[in-house]
Design a protein around this motif. Sequence first.
Motif, PDB file in Angstrom:
ATOM      1  N   ALA A  90      50.243  24.900  40.894  1.00  0.00           N
ATOM      2  CA  ALA A  90      49.027  24.612  40.129  1.00  0.00           C
ATOM      3  C   ALA A  90      49.268  23.583  39.027  1.00  0.00           C
ATOM      4  CB  ALA A  90      48.466  25.899  39.532  1.00  0.00           C
ATOM      5  N   VAL A  91      50.396  23.682  38.350  1.00  0.00           N
ATOM      6  CA  VAL A  91      50.712  22.714  37.290  1.00  0.00           C
ATOM      7  C   VAL A  91      50.932  21.329  37.899  1.00  0.00           C
ATOM      8  CG1 VAL A  91      52.460  22.077  35.570  1.00  0.00           C
ATOM      9  CG2 VAL A  91      51.587  24.384  35.626  1.00  0.00           C
ATOM     10  N   VAL A  93      49.522  20.151  40.637  1.00  0.00           N
ATOM     11  CA  VAL A  93      48.196  19.654  40.986  1.00  0.00           C
ATOM     12  C   VAL A  93      47.414  19.258  39.730  1.00  0.00           C
ATOM     13  CG1 VAL A  93      45.960  20.307  41.996  1.00  0.00           C
ATOM     14  CG2 VAL A  93      48.089  20.934  43.155  1.00  0.00           C
ATOM     15  N   ALA A  94      47.531  20.075  38.683  1.00  0.00           N
ATOM     16  CA  ALA A  94      46.817  19.793  37.426  1.00  0.00           C
ATOM     17  C   ALA A  94      47.275  18.484  36.794  1.00  0.00           C
ATOM     18  CB  ALA A  94      47.005  20.946  36.440  1.00  0.00           C
ATOM     19  N   GLY A  97      44.971  15.770  36.905  1.00  0.00           N
ATOM     20  CA  GLY A  97      43.778  15.901  36.064  1.00  0.00           C
ATOM     21  C   GLY A  97      44.005  15.553  34.606  1.00  0.00           C
ATOM     22  N   ALA A 101      44.140  19.505  31.645  1.00  0.00           N
ATOM     23  CA  ALA A 101      44.257  20.360  32.832  1.00  0.00           C
ATOM     24  C   ALA A 101      45.628  21.010  32.906  1.00  0.00           C
ATOM     25  CB  ALA A 101      43.981  19.541  34.087  1.00  0.00           C
ATOM     26  N   VAL A 102      46.665  20.257  32.598  1.00  0.00           N
ATOM     27  CA  VAL A 102      48.025  20.803  32.611  1.00  0.00           C
ATOM     28  C   VAL A 102      48.166  21.889  31.556  1.00  0.00           C
ATOM     29  CG1 VAL A 102      50.450  20.277  32.108  1.00  0.00           C
ATOM     30  CG2 VAL A 102      49.122  18.760  33.585  1.00  0.00           C
ATOM     31  N   THR A 105      46.301  25.076  32.566  1.00  0.00           N
ATOM     32  CA  THR A 105      46.977  25.762  33.665  1.00  0.00           C
ATOM     33  C   THR A 105      48.244  26.451  33.171  1.00  0.00           C
ATOM     34  OG1 THR A 105      46.120  24.118  35.212  1.00  0.00           O
ATOM     35  CG2 THR A 105      47.981  25.445  35.964  1.00  0.00           C
ATOM     36  N   ALA A 153      43.351  23.211  25.122  1.00  0.00           N
ATOM     37  CA  ALA A 153      43.051  22.306  26.235  1.00  0.00           C
ATOM     38  C   ALA A 153      41.578  21.913  26.256  1.00  0.00           C
ATOM     39  CB  ALA A 153      43.435  22.957  27.566  1.00  0.00           C
TER      40      ALA A 153
END
Length: 193
Positions: A90-91, A93-94, A97, A101-102, A105, A153
Amino acid sequence: MTANTQATATDGERSSLLKLYLGRGVLAVAWAVAFAGAHDTLGAAAITLLVVYPLIDAVSSLIDHRALPAGSERNVTAFNGVLSTLAAVAVGVAGAGGVAAVLATFGAWAVVSGVAQVIVGLRRRGPELGKQWPMLIAGGLSVLVGAFYVIQAAGENPSLDVLSVYATGGGVFFIAQAGLLAWKARQLRTRTA
């Protein structure tokens, strides 16, 4: 199981945890140093390090899981290993963004992983395993700090600077727990000598 066999099992468990906690702590501090120098831009190096951090936790959970007997503590450890593996994905993929986003997540993972750490710490609270105070404090702080990261965030200026501090703090608590386990082992050896 005789008292002597039980003491040996506890010595083995304590020794295994000492190595695991010390290794996990040193890796967290090394990661923090590396990330502090690589996160100015969210490039390949920073994203790779962001993926690696939860993977360190996943591997640690796997090692811990393999050493545990069947039961709820083992189940929570397995859950945390799977969670951390999913967090690594997930990180990664984030990263596409952006910083917000990171951070969100990473923060969500820190909250859930912190809860799991507190549960395992409570199950290991016996005096033979050093009462687990550093692990309980680290897990509780992970929950609080993770929630703060999720909130940050959503703000105007999210920053990844805080992640090096998070990893350093976690590393120090793991090293402190390893120290307590070493002290407890030495104390028990002195009593039986």
